[in-house]
Design a protein around this motif. Structure first.
Motif, PDB file in Angstrom:
ATOM      1  N   SER A 110     -53.314  44.914 -71.802  1.00 47.78           N
ATOM      2  CA  SER A 110     -54.478  44.108 -72.187  1.00 47.78           C
ATOM      3  C   SER A 110     -54.716  43.069 -71.107  1.00 47.78           C
ATOM      4  O   SER A 110     -53.793  42.683 -70.385  1.00 47.78           O
ATOM      5  N   PRO A 111     -55.966  42.591 -70.986  1.00 48.36           N
ATOM      6  CA  PRO A 111     -56.253  41.613 -69.931  1.00 48.36           C
ATOM      7  C   PRO A 111     -55.501  40.301 -70.165  1.00 48.36           C
ATOM      8  O   PRO A 111     -55.291  39.893 -71.312  1.00 48.36           O
ATOM      9  N   SER A 112     -55.135  39.640 -69.071  1.00 48.94           N
ATOM     10  CA  SER A 112     -54.408  38.377 -69.174  1.00 48.94           C
ATOM     11  C   SER A 112     -55.353  37.261 -69.626  1.00 48.94           C
ATOM     12  O   SER A 112     -56.580  37.409 -69.616  1.00 48.94           O
ATOM     13  N   LYS A 113     -54.771  36.135 -70.011  1.00 49.04           N
ATOM     14  CA  LYS A 113     -55.557  34.992 -70.484  1.00 49.04           C
ATOM     15  C   LYS A 113     -56.475  34.496 -69.364  1.00 49.04           C
ATOM     16  O   LYS A 113     -57.639  34.172 -69.601  1.00 49.04           O
ATOM     17  N   ALA A 114     -55.957  34.448 -68.147  1.00 53.67           N
ATOM     18  CA  ALA A 114     -56.741  33.990 -66.999  1.00 53.67           C
ATOM     19  C   ALA A 114     -57.925  34.931 -66.738  1.00 53.67           C
ATOM     20  O   ALA A 114     -59.029  34.480 -66.425  1.00 53.67           O
ATOM     21  N   ALA A 115     -57.691  36.255 -66.885  1.00 54.86           N
ATOM     22  CA  ALA A 115     -58.765  37.227 -66.663  1.00 54.86           C
ATOM     23  C   ALA A 115     -59.864  37.072 -67.710  1.00 54.86           C
ATOM     24  O   ALA A 115     -61.056  37.179 -67.403  1.00 54.86           O
ATOM     25  N   LYS A 116     -59.467  36.803 -68.962  1.00 53.61           N
ATOM     26  CA  LYS A 116     -60.456  36.577 -70.027  1.00 53.61           C
ATOM     27  C   LYS A 116     -61.294  35.337 -69.745  1.00 53.61           C
ATOM     28  O   LYS A 116     -62.520  35.350 -69.897  1.00 53.61           O
ATOM     29  N   GLN A 117     -60.622  34.248 -69.331  1.00 50.20           N
ATOM     30  CA  GLN A 117     -61.326  33.000 -69.027  1.00 50.20           C
ATOM     31  C   GLN A 117     -62.290  33.188 -67.851  1.00 50.20           C
ATOM     32  O   GLN A 117     -63.414  32.684 -67.865  1.00 50.20           O
ATOM     33  N   LYS A 118     -61.850  33.909 -66.840  1.00 52.79           N
ATOM     34  CA  LYS A 118     -62.692  34.164 -65.666  1.00 52.79           C
ATOM     35  C   LYS A 118     -63.940  34.950 -66.062  1.00 52.79           C
ATOM     36  O   LYS A 118     -65.048  34.645 -65.613  1.00 52.79           O
ATOM     37  N   ARG A 119     -63.757  35.969 -66.931  1.00 50.34           N
ATOM     38  CA  ARG A 119     -64.889  36.772 -67.397  1.00 50.34           C
ATOM     39  C   ARG A 119     -65.866  35.912 -68.196  1.00 50.34           C
ATOM     40  O   ARG A 119     -67.078  35.976 -67.987  1.00 50.34           O
ATOM     41  N   LEU A 120     -65.365  35.089 -69.101  1.00 46.21           N
ATOM     42  CA  LEU A 120     -66.229  34.235 -69.917  1.00 46.21           C
ATOM     43  C   LEU A 120     -66.973  33.209 -69.057  1.00 46.21           C
ATOM     44  O   LEU A 120     -68.142  32.908 -69.308  1.00 46.21           O
ATOM     45  N   LYS A 121     -66.284  32.692 -68.033  1.00 44.64           N
ATOM     46  CA  LYS A 121     -66.909  31.720 -67.136  1.00 44.64           C
ATOM     47  C   LYS A 121     -68.061  32.365 -66.370  1.00 44.64           C
ATOM     48  O   LYS A 121     -69.145  31.780 -66.241  1.00 44.64           O
ATOM     49  N   SER A 122     -67.847  33.591 -65.874  1.00 45.50           N
ATOM     50  CA  SER A 122     -68.903  34.274 -65.118  1.00 45.50           C
ATOM     51  C   SER A 122     -70.084  34.616 -66.032  1.00 45.50           C
ATOM     52  O   SER A 122     -71.246  34.549 -65.626  1.00 45.50           O
ATOM     53  N   LYS A 123     -69.795  34.938 -67.309  1.00 49.23           N
ATOM     54  CA  LYS A 123     -70.868  35.212 -68.263  1.00 49.23           C
ATOM     55  C   LYS A 123     -71.680  33.952 -68.537  1.00 49.23           C
ATOM     56  O   LYS A 123     -72.912  33.996 -68.650  1.00 49.23           O
ATOM     57  N   LYS A 124     -70.986  32.821 -68.631  1.00 52.46           N
ATOM     58  CA  LYS A 124     -71.653  31.532 -68.888  1.00 52.46           C
ATOM     59  C   LYS A 124     -72.571  31.180 -67.716  1.00 52.46           C
ATOM     60  O   LYS A 124     -73.724  30.768 -67.925  1.00 52.46           O
ATOM     61  N   ILE A 125     -72.097  31.368 -66.497  1.00 49.35           N
ATOM     62  CA  ILE A 125     -72.895  31.073 -65.297  1.00 49.35           C
ATOM     63  C   ILE A 125     -74.128  31.976 -65.261  1.00 49.35           C
ATOM     64  O   ILE A 125     -75.239  31.515 -64.990  1.00 49.35           O
ATOM     65  N   GLN A 126     -73.933  33.250 -65.546  1.00 48.94           N
ATOM     66  CA  GLN A 126     -75.042  34.210 -65.557  1.00 48.94           C
ATOM     67  C   GLN A 126     -76.059  33.835 -66.627  1.00 48.94           C
ATOM     68  O   GLN A 126     -77.269  33.898 -66.396  1.00 48.94           O
ATOM     69  N   SER A 127     -75.604  33.401 -67.786  1.00 48.45           N
ATOM     70  CA  SER A 127     -76.474  32.993 -68.890  1.00 48.45           C
ATOM     71  C   SER A 127     -77.323  31.786 -68.496  1.00 48.45           C
ATOM     72  O   SER A 127     -78.533  31.737 -68.756  1.00 48.45           O
ATOM     73  N   GLU A 128     -76.682  30.802 -67.861  1.00 47.60           N
ATOM     74  CA  GLU A 128     -77.415  29.598 -67.417  1.00 47.60           C
ATOM     75  C   GLU A 128     -78.464  29.953 -66.369  1.00 47.60           C
ATOM     76  O   GLU A 128     -79.575  29.425 -66.361  1.00 47.60           O
ATOM     77  N   LYS A 129     -78.116  30.869 -65.475  1.00 51.52           N
ATOM     78  CA  LYS A 129     -79.039  31.319 -64.435  1.00 51.52           C
ATOM     79  C   LYS A 129     -80.289  31.927 -65.066  1.00 51.52           C
ATOM     80  O   LYS A 129     -81.411  31.659 -64.654  1.00 51.52           O
ATOM     81  N   LYS A 130     -80.083  32.760 -66.087  1.00 49.98           N
ATOM     82  CA  LYS A 130     -81.199  33.431 -66.768  1.00 49.98           C
ATOM     83  C   LYS A 130     -82.072  32.414 -67.522  1.00 49.98           C
ATOM     84  O   LYS A 130     -83.297  32.540 -67.548  1.00 49.98           O
TER      85      LYS A 130
END
Length: 137
Positions: free
Chosen positions: A109-129
């Protein structure tokens, strides 16, 4: 099955055929038979046990002839002897691969850091949109 079949054990049942090669050699190719074909009939083998035959027939099912034989050819060298050695090595590798134990896949399963990184990139993409929306005057 963990053991493997030795090429020396079945060497007596391997039929060796030679023919003219289309490989390197210039005019030499037209007059010498440097291409080597090894034919090993799995179904008619007296040396192999039934379990070994089943394993090989299942592993090589797409490469077998109608009689249940596997054919290995080599024509990469100018020398018939070198081609013969290369063909036997190739057959040996194929037999070893047929009896190699399959590694069991361990689900991860993905590590905690990998999950946080994915959520952070989703948040940035959401703000951009959101910044691309219509501006109210």
């Amino acid at each position: 099955m963990t053991h493997r079949i030795s090429i020396h054990r079945i060497k007596a049942e391997i039929q060796v055929k030679t023919s003219r090669s289309s490989g390197p050699g210039g005019q030499h190719v037209n007059k010498t038979e440097s291409r080597v074909q090894l034919i090993f009939n799995i179904r008619e083998s007296a040396i192999l046990e039934d379990q070994e035959k089943e394993t090989l027939l299942a592993f090589f099912k797409s490469q077998l002839t109608n009689e249940g034989a596997i054919i290995v050819a080599c024509e990469s060298n100018r020398s018939q002897l070198k081609n013969k050695e290369a063909a036997f090595k190739k057959l040996d590798r194929m037999l070893a691969k047929a009896f190699a134990k399959k590694k069991k896949r361990k689900p991860t399963s993905p590590s905690k850091a990998a999950k946080q990184k994915r959520l952070k990139s989703k948040k940035i993409q959401s703000e951009k949109k959101q910044q691309r929306g219509k501006i109210d005057f």
